[in-house]
Design an enzyme around this catalytic site. Structure first.
Site, PDB file in Angstrom:
ATOM      1  N   HIS A  30       9.073 -41.768  82.524  1.00 29.42           N
ATOM      2  CA  HIS A  30       9.108 -40.843  83.663  1.00 29.42           C
ATOM      3  C   HIS A  30       9.401 -41.616  84.933  1.00 29.42           C
ATOM      4  CE1 HIS A  30       5.009 -42.372  83.847  1.00 29.42           C
ATOM      5  NE2 HIS A  30       4.698 -41.660  84.913  1.00 29.42           N
ATOM      6  N   HIS A  66       7.733 -42.017  87.863  1.00 30.20           N
ATOM      7  CA  HIS A  66       6.773 -42.680  88.751  1.00 30.20           C
ATOM      8  C   HIS A  66       7.167 -44.162  88.803  1.00 30.20           C
ATOM      9  CE1 HIS A  66       3.522 -39.329  88.382  1.00 30.20           C
ATOM     10  NE2 HIS A  66       4.302 -39.153  89.423  1.00 30.20           N
ATOM     11  N   ASP A 119       5.903 -47.048  88.997  1.00 31.33           N
ATOM     12  CA  ASP A 119       5.329 -48.140  88.184  1.00 31.33           C
ATOM     13  C   ASP A 119       5.888 -48.150  86.763  1.00 31.33           C
ATOM     14  OD1 ASP A 119       3.787 -45.680  88.063  1.00 31.33           O
ATOM     15  OD2 ASP A 119       2.262 -46.734  86.912  1.00 31.33           O
ATOM     16  N   HIS A 120       6.782 -47.218  86.445  1.00 31.64           N
ATOM     17  CA  HIS A 120       7.375 -47.191  85.104  1.00 31.64           C
ATOM     18  C   HIS A 120       8.874 -47.505  85.101  1.00 31.64           C
ATOM     19  CE1 HIS A 120       3.816 -45.618  82.925  1.00 31.64           C
ATOM     20  NE2 HIS A 120       3.483 -45.327  84.176  1.00 31.64           N
ATOM     21  N   ASP A 125       2.469 -41.680  80.926  1.00 31.72           N
ATOM     22  CA  ASP A 125       1.110 -41.292  81.298  1.00 31.72           C
ATOM     23  C   ASP A 125       0.895 -39.846  80.861  1.00 31.72           C
ATOM     24  OD1 ASP A 125       1.611 -43.644  82.690  1.00 31.72           O
ATOM     25  OD2 ASP A 125       1.435 -42.778  84.652  1.00 31.72           O
ATOM     26  N   HIS A 177      -3.168 -49.234  81.061  1.00 29.21           N
ATOM     27  CA  HIS A 177      -2.869 -48.463  82.273  1.00 29.21           C
ATOM     28  C   HIS A 177      -4.149 -48.125  83.038  1.00 29.21           C
ATOM     29  CE1 HIS A 177      -1.012 -45.264  84.814  1.00 29.21           C
ATOM     30  NE2 HIS A 177       0.098 -45.940  84.620  1.00 29.21           N
TER      31      HIS A 177
HETATM   32 ZN   LIG Z   1       2.829 -41.477  86.090  1.00 29.39          ZN
END
Ligand SMILES: [Zn+2]
Length: 305
Positions: free
Chosen positions: A62, A64, A66-67, A212, A270
């Site tokens: 996805h 976000h 941090d990914h 997540d 995570h």
């Molecule tokens: Zn996320």
């Protein structure tokens, strides 16, 4: 045959001293896959001695940051190192234009084909398949469209019991038939039942990745019976309310998912940066699902052992 998972980063949204944002490198039967690519991924690849150019599939769960914030840098480095073979990126549909913008504004043009496959956030899909492996995506439940991934070996062939094949005078040219589970007809017309001269194939291994997500029964089937499940466990029970409002999971919820899906082993990560370590997460998860361990950056898990 090999199936290894290397944790490049298993931190939460905020990186910490010893935790990088999300990224994993999977080597499955000589296929090289990256799952998520948080900032710093290419440094982890360097530190851990992984060969950049071997990676041919990059799965982004996805958008976000941090990914995926490490992805433009990684692609640029592949380019600088003279890559000329293609990479396939699987991600949310608007990722492609984001990448093109970032790379083109900097005056960079990739000298290798960048193939792009948009993820489906409504149902499970096969993303890639060849004779040895299968990669699937499945929708998770997060604040923005998010997918989990399952990488599994294809059904393996039978192995030859050479003692029996010699006894029954089966020629080498007929071995492929036996491996596929087909009977062999000898020159004298005798039919040899393949089962009499093979060993059962080893069970195909499977790895599932969920980050997540808020726990949901909807993705249980997609991760069912995996040999290893990586599941996010951002919070402990103390912050279960926060998990619900941000659509993340607690360690206990991750363990409940592992139990319901009948996976063999669970690895959790995570964690929010508010926790100093994963001790409480592990304690809470183990109460539900004993085969749980805590992810660490640099950890290598060999599924074939
Ligand atoms: Zn996320």
């Amino acid at each position: 045959m090999s199936f290894k998972i290397t944790i490049l980063g298993c931190g939460g949204a905020l990186p910490s001293r010893n935790k990088n944002p999300s990224s994993q490198y999977i080597e499955c039967n000589n296929r090289h896959i990256l799952i998520d690519c948080g900032e710093g991924t290419q440094m982890q690849i360097r530190k851990l001695g992984i060969h950049f150019q071997k990676i041919t599939h990059i799965l982004i769960s996805h958008l976000h940051g941090d990914h995926w914030f490490g992805l433009p840098g990684l692609l640029s480095t592949m380019n600088l190192l003279g890559r000329n073979t293609g990479v396939t990126v699987y991600g949310p549909s608007n990722l492609l234009s984001l990448l093109n913008d970032i790379l083109s504004f900097g005056g960079h043009q990739l000298n290798f084909p960048l193939n792009f496959v948009a993820l489906d956030f409504k149902e499970e899909r096969i993303l890639f398949e060849d004779k040895l492996i299968l990669i699937k995506s499945f929708p998770l439940k997060h604040r923005i469209p998010t997918c989990g991934f399952r990488i599994e070996e294809k059904k393996k062939e039978y192995t030859i019991n050479t003692e029996e094949t010699k006894k029954q005078a089966i020629q080498l040219k007929d071995y492929p038939k036996l491996k596929r589970g087909e009977n062999v007809i000898l020159e004298n017309g005798e039919i040899i039942d393949f089962k009499s001269c093979v060993f059962d194939p080893k069970k195909p291994l499977a790895y599932a990745y969920c980050s997540d997500t808020y726990p949901s029964a909807k993705y249980i089937n997609s991760i069912r019976n995996a040999d290893l499940l990586y599941h996010e466990a951002t919070f402990t029970e103390e912050h279960a309310g926060r998990a619900k409002s941000t659509l993340h999971s607690t360690a206990q919820q991750a363990a409940e998912i592992a139990q319901k899906a009948n996976v063999k082993n669970l690895i959790i990560g995570h964690f929010s940066s508010r926790y100093e370590n994963g001790e409480e997460h592990l304690r809470e998860a183990k109460k539900i699902f004993d085969n749980t361990s805590v992810a660490e950056d640099g950890m290598v898990i060999d599924l074939t052992l």
